[in-house]
Design a protein around this motif. Structure first.
Motif, PDB file in Angstrom:
ATOM      1  N   TRP A   1      17.471 -45.638 -15.484  1.00 38.45           N
ATOM      2  CA  TRP A   1      16.100 -45.169 -15.841  1.00 38.45           C
ATOM      3  C   TRP A   1      15.279 -44.954 -14.408  1.00 38.45           C
ATOM      4  N   ASP A   2      14.567 -43.909 -14.337  1.00 40.50           N
ATOM      5  CA  ASP A   2      13.655 -43.775 -13.261  1.00 40.50           C
ATOM      6  C   ASP A   2      12.603 -42.942 -13.459  1.00 40.50           C
TER       7      ASP A   2
ATOM      8  N   GLU B   1      12.665 -39.119 -20.958  1.00 42.98           N
ATOM      9  CA  GLU B   1      11.995 -40.614 -21.539  1.00 42.98           C
ATOM     10  C   GLU B   1      10.446 -40.111 -21.538  1.00 42.98           C
ATOM     11  N   PRO B   2       9.754 -40.787 -22.670  1.00 43.76           N
ATOM     12  CA  PRO B   2       8.254 -40.486 -22.381  1.00 43.76           C
ATOM     13  C   PRO B   2       7.760 -40.590 -21.107  1.00 43.76           C
TER      14      PRO B   2
END
Length: 149
Positions: A86-87, A123-124
């Protein structure tokens, strides 16, 4: 590394500087060694090397193209390791057009070539890039999940 709903997993959060690339590879190596030693799951040399490579490529992309933290999740499920990074950048990665003169920017191509499955999801906040690598090779010598022509 902990079992969760019969999954074996490990996670780490990094601040996003270049040192997290090596730290991610080290986490993957230790994780797969423990998967073998403690859980008795087969991990081929190919799977070990390809997992280190994919972690390195995905974390490198996060460090290069997204400001801030990076999260690495590793999960064992269905005879494979799921590498998820994730980033904070919501921009989805793309594979650069083939160009024999191009130097660099081959990480996504490499990841796609050695993975059984690949997914990018917004993602959010940011995005998550996931690749799946088989743990064991086919008894005939082919990488698991791949077929020969």
């Amino acid at each position: 590394m902990t079992g969760r709903s019969s999954l074996v997993w490990a996670s780490a959060a990094y601040d996003g500087d270049a040192s997290c690339i090596g730290a991610g590879r080290d986490l993957a190596t230790g994780f797969l060694a423990e998967v073998q030693a403690v859980h008795g799951l087969p991990v081929s040399e190919r799977a070990m090397g390809m997992t280190q490579l994919v972690v390195s490529e995905l974390v490198t992309n996060a460090v290069k193209y997204a400001p801030g933290p990076v999260m690495l999740d590793l999960q064992i499920t269905d005879g494979a390791v799921r590498v998820s990074v994730w980033d904070s950048d919501p921009a989805l990665p793309d594979v650069a057009a083939t160009d024999p003169q191009r130097v660099g920017r081959h990480g996504l191509e490499i990841t796609l070539a050695v993975s059984q499955a690949y997914e990018v999801r917004r993602e959010p906040v940011g995005k998550r890039v996931t690749a799946v690598i088989a743990l064991a090779d086919d008894p005939g010598g082919d990488p698991a999940g791949r077929t020969t022509p």
